[in-house]
Design an enzyme around this catalytic site. Structure first.
Site, mmCIF file in Angstrom:
data_model
loop_
_atom_site.group_PDB
_atom_site.id
_atom_site.type_symbol
_atom_site.label_atom_id
_atom_site.label_comp_id
_atom_site.label_asym_id
_atom_site.label_seq_id
_atom_site.Cartn_x
_atom_site.Cartn_y
_atom_site.Cartn_z
ATOM 1 N N ASP A 58 81.929 98.602 -35.994
ATOM 2 C CA ASP A 58 81.055 99.712 -36.397
ATOM 3 C C ASP A 58 81.396 100.269 -37.787
ATOM 4 O O ASP A 58 80.719 101.186 -38.260
ATOM 5 C CB ASP A 58 81.142 100.859 -35.366
ATOM 6 N N ARG B 138 73.315 91.219 -27.131
ATOM 7 C CA ARG B 138 74.109 92.302 -26.526
ATOM 8 C C ARG B 138 74.044 92.087 -25.026
ATOM 9 O O ARG B 138 73.267 92.726 -24.323
ATOM 10 C CB ARG B 138 73.579 93.657 -26.981
ATOM 11 N N CYS C 68 71.052 99.098 -31.240
ATOM 12 C CA CYS C 68 70.908 98.431 -32.530
ATOM 13 C C CYS C 68 70.656 96.934 -32.378
ATOM 14 O O CYS C 68 71.297 96.271 -31.563
ATOM 15 C CB CYS C 68 72.181 98.635 -33.349
ATOM 16 N N LYS D 113 79.628 110.152 -30.521
ATOM 17 C CA LYS D 113 78.418 109.700 -29.798
ATOM 18 C C LYS D 113 78.778 108.743 -28.663
ATOM 19 O O LYS D 113 78.287 108.874 -27.545
ATOM 20 C CB LYS D 113 77.483 108.987 -30.790
ATOM 21 N N ASN D 114 79.660 107.780 -28.964
ATOM 22 C CA ASN D 114 79.921 106.741 -27.964
ATOM 23 C C ASN D 114 80.873 107.189 -26.855
ATOM 24 O O ASN D 114 81.108 106.448 -25.905
ATOM 25 C CB ASN D 114 80.440 105.468 -28.638
ATOM 26 N N ARG E 288 70.209 108.339 -35.341
ATOM 27 C CA ARG E 288 70.580 107.982 -33.972
ATOM 28 C C ARG E 288 72.054 108.307 -33.714
ATOM 29 O O ARG E 288 72.435 108.559 -32.570
ATOM 30 C CB ARG E 288 70.347 106.486 -33.736
#
Ligand code: EPU
Length: 422
Positions: A306, A123, A118, A24-25, A398
Site C-alpha cells: 500500500d 483479489r 481497488c 481505515k483498514n 475512499r
C-alpha cells in the site's frame, strides 16, 4: 461524485504538522465485528473516508442503529433484520467479504455480494470460503453473490496456504462464536489484525497468539459490546513521511505509531532522508541528493504494497535507478503510466518497476486508477512544474481523510473540483 478532480499547482514546499487519522483498514473489520453482538459499541478515531461510509450503510441495512457525533461512532445491531449485503451498497469496497464471517456466525445465514475495492489485481477470497466451509458453513457462490448457511459453526484447525489480511480477520471473527477451539496458522501479522484482536478481547472473546502467526480462539456463545479507539493509519502516516522526503519539504506528524512503518523508515534512511522518530511522532526533512533503492513488497513486517506507488514517485527524484518488486498484487503498477505522462522514466518488467532518476516532472491531466495510486499522483503533482489535474479522484477519498485540506495546511496549492467536500 465520480467527476471529482484534484487541481494542483506544483513546486510549493510543504512545511508544518499533520495529525494522522485512524486506520481505515482497522476500522473496517472492527465495524464488521459489531455484527457478532447484540450489545452497543462506541468507536473513536474512525476516519471519515468513503470506504467507512459504505460499511456503515451496509450495517444499517442489516439493522444497525448508528449515531455519529462528538468524534465517535456509536453502533448497535439489536436484531439482524436482513441477511443481505447488497452490491449497490458495497460494490466499491471490501466491506462485504469482511461481513460474511460475522454474519453467518451470528445469524446462521448470510448473502453478500462479491467484494469490490481497488482494481489492483486478482483479489482472491478462496481461503475465506475454504475456512468458513471447514467450520461448517454451506457456501454457495453464484455470479453476483456468496451465500453461507449453518446450524452452528465449529472450531477448526486451519493453515492459510498464503498470508491474507482480511482472510485472517474473517475467520478470526467467525471463530469467536463457533463451538470449541479454532487454531489458525500462517496468519497475517498486520497491526490492523492486532487491533481487531484487542477489540474482540474487550467483547469477551478468548484469543491467544496476538502478533504471532498462530491464533487460538476459544469460541463463546455470545459476546458483549465494547468501547474502542482505532489505531493510527500507518499507510496515511507513510504517505506523509514520503511527502516530507522531497527536497525542500519538512513535515512533522503526531498521533502515530512509528514502528508500524519501520520498513519504510529504514529504506528512507538508506535513501538519505533525514528522519527523527519519537514514541508517537515523526519529523521528516527532505534534502537534495537522495539515492536510489531497491524494494520488495511483502506481508507485514515487510514493506507494504500500500506504499509502493507513493515511494515510486519519490524514487523519480533519486539520482540513479531504483527498483520496486511487487509480490502481493498482480496489477498494481497502474500509476506508472500516469507518472510517465508527467515526465517520469519508469519501465515495468513483469512484477518489477525500474525507476530512472532524476527526472523533472511537468504538470498535466492525469487519471487515478486506485486509492494508493491516487496518492502517488498527488505527490507527483506537488513536485511537478505547472498545473496537474488528477481526475477520477474519488478514489483518494475512499481511504485518505481530508488529504487535500491537510496538504493545503502544509502549504500546497491544491483544490478539489466537482463534488467532493474535502
Ligand atoms: N489471496 C488469495 N486467497 C485468499 C485471500 C487472498 O489467494 O483467500 C491472495 C490475494 O489474491 C493477494 C494476496 O493474497 O494476492 C494478499 O491479499 P489479502 O487478502 O492480504 O488482501 P486483502 O485482505 O484483500 C488488505 C487490505 C489492502 C492491502 C492488502 C495487503 C483491507 C480492507 N485491505 O486487502 O488494502 O493492500 O490487505 O496488505 O484491509 C488499501 O488500503 O489500499 C488496500 C488495498
Amino acid at each position: 461524485m465520480h467527476n471529482t478532480k484534484i487541481l494542483i499547482k506544483g513546486r510549493r514546499h510543504l512545511n508544518g504538522h499533520v495529525k494522522i487519522s485512524g486506520a481505515k483498514n482497522a476500522a473496517l473489520p472492527e465495524l464488521a465485528a459489531v455484527i457478532l453482538s447484540q450489545k452497543p459499541f462506541t468507536f473513536k478515531n474512525v476516519p471519515d473516508v468513503d470506504d467507512i461510509q459504505v460499511m456503515l450503510e451496509a450495517l444499517k441495512n442489516l439493522g444497525a442503529d448508528i449515531h455519529t457525533g462528538n468524534e465517535e461512532i456509536r453502533v448497535r445491531i439489536p436484531e439482524i433484520v436482513s441477511h443481505l449485503v447488497p452490491k449497490k451498497i458495497v460494490e466499491t469496497s471490501r466491506a462485504s467479504i469482511l461481513m460474511l464471517g460475522p454474519l453467518v456466525a451470528r445469524n446462521g445465514f448470510a448473502e453478500v455480494s462479491f467484494p469490490g475495492g481497488c482494481p489492483i489485481g486478482d483479489r482472491k477470497i478462496n481461503f475465506h470460503l475454504e475456512g468458513l466451509s471447514k467450520m461448517g458453513a454451506d457456501i454457495q457462490v453464484n455470479e453476483d453473490n456468496i451465500t453461507a448457511s449453518t446450524d452452528g459453526l465449529t472450531g477448526i484447525e486451519y493453515r492459510f496456504p498464503h498470508k491474507t489480511v482480511t482472510g485472517t480477520e474473517n475467520l478470526l471473527m467467525a471463530a469467536t462464536l463457533a463451538t470449541g477451539t479454532t487454531i489458525l496458522k500462517n496468519c497475517a501479522l498486520e497491526p490492523e489484525i492486532g487491533d481487531l484482536i484487542d477489540l474482540l478481547i474487550k467483547m469477551g472473546a478468548q484469543i491467544s497468539g496476538k502478533n504471532t502467526e498462530t491464533l487460538e480462539i476459544f469460541g463463546s456463545p455470545s459476546l458483549s459490546g465494547a468501547e474502542h479507539r482505532v489505531i493510527p493509519d500507518r499507510i496515511e502516516m507513510g504517505t506523509y513521511v514520503i511527502a516530507g522526503s522531497f527536497e525542500g519539504n519538512e513535515i512533522s506528524m503526531s498521533h502515530v505509531i512509528p514502528e508500524h512503518i519501520d520498513s519504510l523508515l529504514n529504506i528512507l534512511v538508506k535513501m538519505g532522508v533525514s528522519l527523527k522518530v519519537s514514541d508517537n511522532g515523526i519529523h521528516v526533512r527532505g534534502g537534495s541528493g537522495i539515492v536510489p533503492a531497491e524494494v520488495v513488497t511483502e506481508p507485514y513486517p515487510g514493506f507494504p504494497t500500500d506504499l509502493q506507488a507513493q515511494l515510486t514517485t519519490l524514487m523519480t527524484q533519486a539520482a540513479g535507478n531504483s527498483k520496486i518488486h511487487e509480490t502481493i498484487f498482480n496489477n498494481r503498477f497502474q500509476h506508472v503510466h500516469e507518472l510517465n505522462r508527467l515526465g517520469a522514466e519508469i519501465s515495468i518488467d513483469h512484477d518489477t518497476a525500474v525507476i530512472s532518476g532524476i527526472t523533472p516532472l511537468t504538470g498535466r491531466d492525469i487519471c487515478s486508477t486506485d486509492l494508493r495510486a491516487s496518492a502517488a499522483l498527488v505527490l507527483g503533482g506537488l513536485i511537478a512544474d505547472g498545473e496537474t489535474v488528477v481526475s477520477n479522484a474519488h478514489q483518494l477519498f475512499r481511504g485518505y481523510e481530508n488529504m487535500p485540506r491537510k496538504l493545503k495546511e502544509l502549504g500546497a496549492d491544491i483544490a478539489v473540483l466537482g463534488g467532493e467536500d474535502e
